[in-house]
Design a protein around this motif. Sequence first.
Motif, PDB file in Angstrom:
ATOM      1  N   LYS A  81      15.127  43.945  65.021  1.00  0.00           N
ATOM      2  CA  LYS A  81      15.822  44.643  63.720  1.00  0.00           C
ATOM      3  C   LYS A  81      16.915  44.644  62.764  1.00  0.00           C
ATOM      4  CE  LYS A  81      12.729  48.488  65.304  1.00  0.00           C
ATOM      5  NZ  LYS A  81      11.936  50.030  65.821  1.00  0.00           N
ATOM      6  N   PRO A  82      17.093  44.887  61.858  1.00  0.00           N
ATOM      7  CA  PRO A  82      18.884  44.647  60.820  1.00  0.00           C
ATOM      8  C   PRO A  82      19.518  45.800  61.356  1.00  0.00           C
ATOM      9  CG  PRO A  82      16.716  44.841  59.282  1.00  0.00           C
ATOM     10  CD  PRO A  82      15.822  44.436  60.570  1.00  0.00           C
ATOM     11  N   SER A  83      20.890  45.725  60.532  1.00  0.00           N
ATOM     12  CA  SER A  83      21.377  46.915  60.894  1.00  0.00           C
ATOM     13  C   SER A  83      21.608  46.758  58.839  1.00  0.00           C
ATOM     14  CB  SER A  83      22.789  46.249  61.113  1.00  0.00           C
ATOM     15  OG  SER A  83      23.592  45.341  60.521  1.00  0.00           O
ATOM     16  N   LYS A  84      22.405  48.339  58.847  1.00  0.00           N
ATOM     17  CA  LYS A  84      22.479  48.262  57.739  1.00  0.00           C
ATOM     18  C   LYS A  84      23.701  48.611  57.309  1.00  0.00           C
ATOM     19  CE  LYS A  84      19.752  51.785  58.883  1.00  0.00           C
ATOM     20  NZ  LYS A  84      18.883  51.323  60.366  1.00  0.00           N
ATOM     21  N   THR A  85      24.306  48.019  56.548  1.00  0.00           N
ATOM     22  CA  THR A  85      25.313  47.812  55.379  1.00  0.00           C
ATOM     23  C   THR A  85      25.370  48.181  53.655  1.00  0.00           C
ATOM     24  OG1 THR A  85      26.089  46.367  57.190  1.00  0.00           O
ATOM     25  CG2 THR A  85      27.102  46.466  54.603  1.00  0.00           C
ATOM     26  N   SER A  86      26.356  48.742  53.305  1.00  0.00           N
ATOM     27  CA  SER A  86      26.693  49.094  51.917  1.00  0.00           C
ATOM     28  C   SER A  86      28.340  49.041  51.450  1.00  0.00           C
ATOM     29  CB  SER A  86      26.395  50.793  51.539  1.00  0.00           C
ATOM     30  OG  SER A  86      25.112  50.786  51.676  1.00  0.00           O
ATOM     31  N   ALA A  87      28.511  48.439  50.721  1.00  0.00           N
ATOM     32  CA  ALA A  87      29.084  48.452  49.908  1.00  0.00           C
ATOM     33  C   ALA A  87      29.400  48.415  48.587  1.00  0.00           C
ATOM     34  CB  ALA A  87      29.830  47.045  50.247  1.00  0.00           C
ATOM     35  N   PHE A  88      30.587  48.025  48.087  1.00  0.00           N
ATOM     36  CA  PHE A  88      31.031  48.679  46.071  1.00  0.00           C
ATOM     37  C   PHE A  88      32.233  48.254  46.431  1.00  0.00           C
ATOM     38  CE2 PHE A  88      32.779  52.707  46.895  1.00  0.00           C
ATOM     39  CZ  PHE A  88      33.976  52.508  46.004  1.00  0.00           C
ATOM     40  N   TRP A  89      32.884  48.244  44.857  1.00  0.00           N
ATOM     41  CA  TRP A  89      34.363  46.652  44.635  1.00  0.00           C
ATOM     42  C   TRP A  89      34.085  47.559  42.952  1.00  0.00           C
ATOM     43  CZ3 TRP A  89      34.315  43.598  40.873  1.00  0.00           C
ATOM     44  CH2 TRP A  89      33.762  42.596  41.242  1.00  0.00           C
ATOM     45  N   VAL A  90      35.621  48.092  42.648  1.00  0.00           N
ATOM     46  CA  VAL A  90      34.877  47.828  40.517  1.00  0.00           C
ATOM     47  C   VAL A  90      36.887  46.901  40.717  1.00  0.00           C
ATOM     48  CG1 VAL A  90      36.581  49.601  41.149  1.00  0.00           C
ATOM     49  CG2 VAL A  90      36.182  49.203  39.215  1.00  0.00           C
ATOM     50  N   ASP A  91      36.988  46.421  39.215  1.00  0.00           N
ATOM     51  CA  ASP A  91      38.086  45.675  39.817  1.00  0.00           C
ATOM     52  C   ASP A  91      38.125  45.537  38.169  1.00  0.00           C
ATOM     53  OD1 ASP A  91      39.851  42.539  40.411  1.00  0.00           O
ATOM     54  OD2 ASP A  91      39.187  42.245  38.747  1.00  0.00           O
ATOM     55  N   ILE A  92      39.864  45.625  37.840  1.00  0.00           N
ATOM     56  CA  ILE A  92      40.048  45.630  36.075  1.00  0.00           C
ATOM     57  C   ILE A  92      41.421  45.175  36.329  1.00  0.00           C
ATOM     58  CG2 ILE A  92      40.762  47.351  34.203  1.00  0.00           C
ATOM     59  CD1 ILE A  92      39.152  49.490  35.670  1.00  0.00           C
ATOM     60  N   ALA A  93      41.473  44.034  35.093  1.00  0.00           N
ATOM     61  CA  ALA A  93      42.065  43.130  34.236  1.00  0.00           C
ATOM     62  C   ALA A  93      42.868  42.819  32.866  1.00  0.00           C
ATOM     63  CB  ALA A  93      42.181  41.969  35.457  1.00  0.00           C
ATOM     64  N   SER A  94      44.414  42.538  32.985  1.00  0.00           N
ATOM     65  CA  SER A  94      44.145  42.474  31.340  1.00  0.00           C
ATOM     66  C   SER A  94      43.909  40.748  31.094  1.00  0.00           C
ATOM     67  CB  SER A  94      46.343  42.241  30.991  1.00  0.00           C
ATOM     68  OG  SER A  94      45.749  41.501  29.848  1.00  0.00           O
ATOM     69  N   ASN A  95      43.025  40.497  30.087  1.00  0.00           N
ATOM     70  CA  ASN A  95      42.802  39.194  29.731  1.00  0.00           C
ATOM     71  C   ASN A  95      43.708  37.969  28.804  1.00  0.00           C
ATOM     72  OD1 ASN A  95      40.140  38.941  30.422  1.00  0.00           O
ATOM     73  ND2 ASN A  95      39.885  39.933  29.063  1.00  0.00           N
ATOM     74  N   ASN A  96      44.910  39.228  28.918  1.00  0.00           N
ATOM     75  CA  ASN A  96      46.150  38.136  27.531  1.00  0.00           C
ATOM     76  C   ASN A  96      46.673  36.516  28.568  1.00  0.00           C
ATOM     77  OD1 ASN A  96      49.544  37.675  28.163  1.00  0.00           O
ATOM     78  ND2 ASN A  96      49.005  39.218  26.420  1.00  0.00           N
ATOM     79  N   ALA A  97      46.890  36.117  27.456  1.00  0.00           N
ATOM     80  CA  ALA A  97      46.331  34.536  27.637  1.00  0.00           C
ATOM     81  C   ALA A  97      48.141  34.265  29.010  1.00  0.00           C
ATOM     82  CB  ALA A  97      47.154  33.904  26.702  1.00  0.00           C
ATOM     83  N   LYS A  98      48.952  34.869  29.189  1.00  0.00           N
ATOM     84  CA  LYS A  98      50.290  34.711  29.871  1.00  0.00           C
ATOM     85  C   LYS A  98      51.030  35.490  30.570  1.00  0.00           C
ATOM     86  CE  LYS A  98      52.539  32.012  25.639  1.00  0.00           C
ATOM     87  NZ  LYS A  98      53.508  32.116  24.769  1.00  0.00           N
ATOM     88  N   LEU A  99      50.796  37.125  30.432  1.00  0.00           N
ATOM     89  CA  LEU A  99      50.285  37.580  31.739  1.00  0.00           C
ATOM     90  C   LEU A  99      50.092  38.689  31.379  1.00  0.00           C
ATOM     91  CD1 LEU A  99      52.690  38.896  33.268  1.00  0.00           C
ATOM     92  CD2 LEU A  99      53.644  40.456  31.506  1.00  0.00           C
ATOM     93  N   ALA A 100      49.110  38.072  32.619  1.00  0.00           N
ATOM     94  CA  ALA A 100      47.379  39.694  33.062  1.00  0.00           C
ATOM     95  C   ALA A 100      47.308  39.600  34.502  1.00  0.00           C
ATOM     96  CB  ALA A 100      46.529  38.413  32.728  1.00  0.00           C
ATOM     97  N   PRO A 101      47.939  41.910  34.268  1.00  0.00           N
ATOM     98  CA  PRO A 101      48.046  42.143  35.763  1.00  0.00           C
ATOM     99  C   PRO A 101      46.797  42.367  36.086  1.00  0.00           C
ATOM    100  CG  PRO A 101      48.568  43.589  33.634  1.00  0.00           C
ATOM    101  CD  PRO A 101      48.881  42.086  33.581  1.00  0.00           C
ATOM    102  N   GLY A 102      46.182  42.909  37.412  1.00  0.00           N
ATOM    103  CA  GLY A 102      45.129  43.463  37.080  1.00  0.00           C
ATOM    104  C   GLY A 102      45.176  44.662  38.751  1.00  0.00           C
ATOM    105  N   VAL A 103      43.188  45.548  39.001  1.00  0.00           N
ATOM    106  CA  VAL A 103      43.821  46.107  40.393  1.00  0.00           C
ATOM    107  C   VAL A 103      42.914  45.829  40.551  1.00  0.00           C
ATOM    108  CG1 VAL A 103      45.135  47.079  39.958  1.00  0.00           C
ATOM    109  CG2 VAL A 103      42.703  48.688  38.963  1.00  0.00           C
ATOM    110  N   PHE A 104      42.115  46.020  42.052  1.00  0.00           N
ATOM    111  CA  PHE A 104      40.967  46.034  42.304  1.00  0.00           C
ATOM    112  C   PHE A 104      40.990  46.644  44.405  1.00  0.00           C
ATOM    113  CE2 PHE A 104      38.922  44.047  46.322  1.00  0.00           C
ATOM    114  CZ  PHE A 104      37.422  44.333  46.149  1.00  0.00           C
TER     115      PHE A 104
END
Length: 439
Positions: free
Chosen positions: A330-353
Amino acid sequence: MKKSILLLIIIVYQIISNNIFAQEIPTNEELLKRIEKLEAEKAKPKEWDASLYGWVRADYIFDSRQSAYSREYNLNLYPLDEKLDANGKDINAAGSSNFLAITTRVGINFKGPDVWGAKATGKIEADFFGNTELNKTTAGTGSTGLLRLRHATATLDWRKTAVTFGQTWYPSFIPEVFPGVANFNTGIMFNPFGWAGQIRVSQKLNTELSFIAVAYKDREFQTANANGASANSATFNSVIPTFHGQLQYKNKNIVAGIAAEYQSLQPVIESNALASDEKINASDFLAYFKYSNEKISAKVYGITGGNLHHLVMLGGFAGYIEANGQESYKPSKTSAFWVDIASNNAKLAPGVFFGYTKNSGVDAGFKNLYVRGISGARILDDVWRASARVDFKQNKFSISPELEYTAAKWGDLNSSGKAENNMKNVGNLRGIIRVMYSF
């Protein structure tokens, strides 16, 4: 003699001159038509075409704690549980580091003549990540650092209907919606990852809505091995493939979708010296959303289901002993989620996850547990990860420093495959500097 040679030269000259001047001089209109014809031939699409792409990539990695990993500490999963020595010191509270270029990649996109009225295209892609770890007891074995197949596909596209066959992403990995982290783990443990042999049909319902149906077989990433099983035998023994259905909406700024999947695997064909046809039957459900404009990109993804081991996530399955001594599953049960936000600047692009995953256990009464995230009588309860990065980009060159913290909660294994009692939180701080030059 000299007179004869001179006479011959004069005759030849006259013949050539007469032919040249006898020809008509083309008009401007005729010259324009010739030019247009040449330009049309030049602009005509090539019947065959190919383009090379890829990158050279180097990663410097530092970890503050020992972790479950793949390929020379390149891909980290979760920090290991506390392991005390005779003096009460935690052996796993030791750091590590490495400098690697094995994720360097090369690929080729190609196209050819139409097939049955469909546009025909293909892709072959590989990196140097290998498929197996070095064997600690036999130096030199394993495939770490060797060429590894990632994608090998051909696609026939009839505008509204497209069929792809070969090896490519698991359908639960969404190429338009995955974490933009610098770490090569690409959000692994929280986001499905891997490639599989498959046939995929995509049907456009209208200009923005599509339905995707996939039948696939696990390959490099697969479910765990039961007692008596060999690598990926659960997939080989299964007569039917895994089935996946997905509804996807896409416009200029938004990509969103929902999907469901059903998998039936057979770990072994013999159990307790008897023929066995016991299956692991599992399903999972997922949803995702991305909004992107010129300035920012925001993504969110969630998945829940059974036996997600093949997606390089927590979980797997449990074995139960039946009256005849055979093992059922029988299978074990797992749940997961994530969120990622980032800049689309062509030269300097910070991001968090940020990502989180939870082990929800199995049905009680199991004899054996075949899951990711277990160590002896201890098992993971949950794992979360937070990271921050900055991409410094110039043309095709980029440098991306990133700090990532992964926390894991370990506990004693109970009868339902969950963590209970003696809970312990451990964490690993990973520092990364990624350098890439793309082509």
